[in-house]
Design an enzyme around this catalytic site. Structure first.
Site, PDB file in Angstrom:
ATOM      1  N   LYS A 145       0.834  -1.207   0.000  1.00 60.05           N
ATOM      2  CA  LYS A 145       0.000   0.000   0.000  1.00 60.05           C
ATOM      3  C   LYS A 145       0.874   1.266   0.000  1.00 60.05           C
ATOM      4  O   LYS A 145       0.667   2.176  -0.800  1.00 60.05           O
ATOM      5  CB  LYS A 145      -0.912   0.007   1.235  1.00 60.05           C
ATOM      6  CG  LYS A 145      -1.894   1.139   1.237  1.00 60.05           C
ATOM      7  CD  LYS A 145      -2.723   1.148   2.507  1.00 60.05           C
ATOM      8  CE  LYS A 145      -2.581   2.486   3.179  1.00 60.05           C
ATOM      9  NZ  LYS A 145      -2.971   2.540   4.553  1.00 60.05           N
ATOM     10  N   ASP A 164      -6.937   1.406   0.960  1.00 58.40           N
ATOM     11  CA  ASP A 164      -6.985   1.712   2.393  1.00 58.40           C
ATOM     12  C   ASP A 164      -8.394   1.383   2.884  1.00 58.40           C
ATOM     13  O   ASP A 164      -9.190   0.768   2.167  1.00 58.40           O
ATOM     14  CB  ASP A 164      -6.605   3.185   2.646  1.00 58.40           C
ATOM     15  CG  ASP A 164      -7.723   4.144   2.252  1.00 58.40           C
ATOM     16  OD1 ASP A 164      -8.657   3.707   1.521  1.00 58.40           O
ATOM     17  OD2 ASP A 164      -7.692   5.307   2.672  1.00 58.40           O
TER      18      ASP A 164
END
Ligand code: SF4
Length: 235
Positions: A145, A164
């Site tokens: 991420k 997210d």
């Protein structure tokens, strides 16, 4: 006790609720419509972590775990003034870094990640943040991420989709995925949206998730996606 309205807007009976098509072509067409609507709704969507270069964005993204971007933006000016580049941060006293970032939470482990990341950048990459997924995810404190955030926003490389909590929630509500694991959600999104839109897609979903499709009580009554959303007025 207030009664939650379960039936959506006038003219949209339960039987008419949005369905997710089966074929990949139709799902891609639907994804394209969703993207265009989100872009019209949030034309200025962007990375909300303040940064001026890849080093600053990598550090800020590490700090953003379990913390709001607003809070991160409050601590990074002092952090970057004290440690303007990876070489400086790599030799920092942990206690000083901990003090600077304390309010972002998990400050001891984040300090270890920051100093570890900076040391690895100095040792392996001459002090410059690398620009490939393989190299980034080898850095302490940097997962897929964070690497996607850095590649997309500091280097302009659409390598993947940042998933997210907002992106995961909205993808599920809109029927863009049935998965809950971020890596699997990302794979589903990458199949539906063209590569050149991956970075903007996550900005759009994060903006939408902060302003309209919020976690606890989404504002379906003002959402421009209501006619495409199988979860409208059902959350
Ligand atoms: S219609 Fe409601 S649940 Fe669906 S995306 Fe919009 S705010 Fe979220």
């Amino acid at each position: 006790m207030a009664i939650r309205r379960k039936t959506p807007v006038v003219g949209m009976a339960p039987a008419e609720r949005a369905r997710v098509p089966r074929s990949l072509a139709a799902r891609r067409q639907r994804a394209s419509e969703i993207y265009d609507i989100l872009l019209a709704q949030h034309p200025t969507a962007h990375c909300e972590l303040d940064h001026e270069n890849p080093y600053q964005l990598t550090a800020a993204t590490i700090l953003s775990a379990q913390c709001t971007d607003k809070r991160v933006n409050m601590v990074t000016p002092a952090l970057f003034e004290a440690y303007p580049h990876a070489a400086a941060l790599s030799v920092a006293e942990p206690e000083h870094v901990e003090e600077l970032i304390r309010t972002t939470g998990f400050f001891r482990s984040k300090t270890r990640s920051l100093i570890g990341m900076a040391s690895a950048v100095v040792d392996r990459h001459g002090g410059e943040i690398p620009s490939t997924m393989d190299e980034l995810v080898q850095l302490p404190g940097v997962g897929r991420k964070t690497a996607n955030v850095v590649l997309g926003n500091a280097f302009g490389i659409n390598e993947g989709v940042v998933v997210d909590t907002h992106v995961a929630r909205i993808s599920l509500r809109l029927g863009l995925t049935k998965e809950k694991d971020p890596v699997k959600i990302e794979q589903d999104l990458m199949k539906l949206f063209p590569k050149e839109n991956w970075t903007m897609l996550s900005h759009l979903m994060i903006f939408h998730g902060r302003r309209i499709c919020v976690a606890r009580k989404p504002k379906c009554e003002v959402c421009p996606l209501v006619e495409l959303c199988p979860s409208a007025f059902r959350v």
